[in-house]
Design an enzyme around this catalytic site. Structure first.
Site, PDB file in Angstrom:
ATOM      1  N   GLU A  98     134.921  -0.857  44.053  1.00 51.62           N
ATOM      2  CA  GLU A  98     133.804  -0.269  43.302  1.00 51.62           C
ATOM      3  C   GLU A  98     132.883  -1.373  42.800  1.00 51.62           C
ATOM      4  OE1 GLU A  98     133.415   2.575  39.355  1.00 51.62           O
ATOM      5  OE2 GLU A  98     135.085   2.901  40.738  1.00 51.62           O
ATOM      6  N   ASP A 100     129.842  -1.414  40.009  1.00 55.56           N
ATOM      7  CA  ASP A 100     129.347  -0.527  38.950  1.00 55.56           C
ATOM      8  C   ASP A 100     128.078  -1.004  38.288  1.00 55.56           C
ATOM      9  OD1 ASP A 100     131.180   1.530  38.897  1.00 55.56           O
ATOM     10  OD2 ASP A 100     132.453   0.613  37.367  1.00 55.56           O
ATOM     11  N   GLU A 102     126.475   0.710  34.863  1.00 53.05           N
ATOM     12  CA  GLU A 102     126.585   1.759  33.862  1.00 53.05           C
ATOM     13  C   GLU A 102     125.617   1.448  32.722  1.00 53.05           C
ATOM     14  OE1 GLU A 102     131.212   3.204  34.224  1.00 53.05           O
ATOM     15  OE2 GLU A 102     130.760   1.543  32.862  1.00 53.05           O
ATOM     16  N   THR A 116     128.048  -3.973  33.950  1.00 51.64           N
ATOM     17  CA  THR A 116     128.363  -4.099  35.377  1.00 51.64           C
ATOM     18  C   THR A 116     129.822  -4.516  35.539  1.00 51.64           C
ATOM     19  OG1 THR A 116     127.785  -6.451  35.620  1.00 51.64           O
ATOM     20  CG2 THR A 116     125.985  -4.850  35.782  1.00 51.64           C
ATOM     21  N   ASN A 117     130.411  -4.092  36.670  1.00 54.62           N
ATOM     22  CA  ASN A 117     131.800  -4.451  36.923  1.00 54.62           C
ATOM     23  C   ASN A 117     132.040  -4.430  38.430  1.00 54.62           C
ATOM     24  OD1 ASN A 117     134.472  -5.113  36.436  1.00 54.62           O
ATOM     25  ND2 ASN A 117     134.961  -3.243  35.297  1.00 54.62           N
ATOM     26  N   ARG A 126     136.141  -7.377  35.601  1.00 54.47           N
ATOM     27  CA  ARG A 126     135.188  -8.479  35.799  1.00 54.47           C
ATOM     28  C   ARG A 126     133.800  -8.023  35.361  1.00 54.47           C
ATOM     29  NH1 ARG A 126     139.401  -9.896  39.289  1.00 54.47           N
ATOM     30  NH2 ARG A 126     139.630 -12.179  39.468  1.00 54.47           N
ATOM     31  N   GLU A 127     133.692  -7.716  34.079  1.00 53.55           N
ATOM     32  CA  GLU A 127     132.468  -7.158  33.533  1.00 53.55           C
ATOM     33  C   GLU A 127     131.453  -8.226  33.128  1.00 53.55           C
ATOM     34  OE1 GLU A 127     135.515  -6.576  32.171  1.00 53.55           O
ATOM     35  OE2 GLU A 127     135.815  -4.430  31.788  1.00 53.55           O
ATOM     36  N   ASP A 191     133.583   8.218  23.109  1.00 54.39           N
ATOM     37  CA  ASP A 191     134.773   7.561  22.575  1.00 54.39           C
ATOM     38  C   ASP A 191     134.738   6.058  22.765  1.00 54.39           C
ATOM     39  OD1 ASP A 191     134.954   7.972  25.328  1.00 54.39           O
ATOM     40  OD2 ASP A 191     137.146   8.007  25.318  1.00 54.39           O
TER      41      ASP A 191
END
Length: 279
Positions: A98, A100, A102, A116-117, A126-127, A191
């Site tokens: 994936e 990402d 977001e 991002t990841n 690995r963000e 959350d």
């Protein structure tokens, strides 16, 4: 930088309009029913979230092994706290790959966070997180994922903000074996999305709407890596707009999968911008 951003946005808008995929033909609504709508001839799609739906999403019909993927997006205006708007690539299954993007909503007047990841065989952690240099709710902007055997490059209006390189030679997992589809979604994550979940979704502001247009997916990626100008722009983004970098977050253990040791790609990253996560 002002003239550069304007010219990049104009060029990308013209290119996207000329080569855009058709949402009617090229994507499936995956959830949310009537809360995901394709408008006009198929170049505009809206995702809506209210308390009854919890959000909506879509995915591409085709899957890809490498390519360049562009999406123009306009994010939720006003109080978007608790919401997450996404554009990403993903394969399927528990050992999925994936890439990402977001967009984490926030209270009115506070900036969005672009989170991002990169996941390989089901393992992420690995963000990198960024604030943008513009208001992403006022106009459409182009967000791009360039994925090839050597690099993953994430760009905003053709300005690189992140590079994740193939370093399998030193033991870094890299997604290069599983075909992925393009996904997008809008969902409720109060959350954790805004200030670690301390700020909740204000449902009195619903419905929340995110806009997508001029989706372009091509198997050709156009470039292997960054040239000198691209590296200069990447450095500018890192210094001014990166707010989180996993290599610097020594308090987190989940991304230190090797017995708590730093990931091998982080060995040269000490002192880079961005420590503990905060949005």
């Amino acid at each position: 930088m002002g003239n550069l951003r304007v010219s990049s946005m104009l060029l990308l808008s013209l290119i996207a309009a000329a080569f855009a995929n058709n949402f009617h033909q090229d994507v499936d609504i995956t959830w949310g029913g009537r809360h995901a709508r394709i408008l006009g001839p198929g170049n505009l799609l809206t995702l809506t979230m209210d308390k009854t739906s919890g959000g909506s999403g879509f995915k591409s019909n085709r899957d890809y092994l490498f390519g360049r993927f562009n999406m123009q997006m306009k994010l939720i205006a006003g109080n978007s706290a608790g919401t997450v708007t996404t554009f990403y690539l993903s394969s399927e299954g528990p050992s999925h790959d994936e890439i990402d993007l977001e967009f984490l909503g926030n209270k009115s007047g506070s900036p969005y966070t672009l989170h991002t990841n990169v996941f390989t065989r089901g393992q992420g952690g690995r963000e990198e997180g960024f604030h943008l240099w513009f208001d992403p709710t006022k106009h459409f902007h182009t967000y791009s994922i360039l994925w090839n055997p050597r690099n993953i490059i994430i760009l905003v209006d053709n300005i690189p903000i992140r590079v994740f390189s193939n370093e399998e030679s030193i033991g870094v997992p890299y997604p290069n074996k599983q075909r992925m589809k393009v996904y997008a979604s809008l969902w409720d994550a109060d959350d954790w999305a805004t200030r670690g979940g301390r700020v909740k979704t204000d449902w009195s502001k619903a419905p929340f709407v995110a806009y997508y247009r001029n989706f372009v997916a091509k198997s050709e990626w156009g470039m292997q890596g960054l040239n000198a100008r691209g590296k200069k722009l990447l450095s500018w983004v890192r210094k001014r707009f990166r707010i989180y970098y996993y290599c610097n977050d020594l308090k987190r253990k989940q991304h230190h999968g090797n017995g708590g040791r730093r990931p091998p790609e982080c060995k040269a990253s000490i002192g880079a911008v961005g420590g503990e996560w905060s949005n």
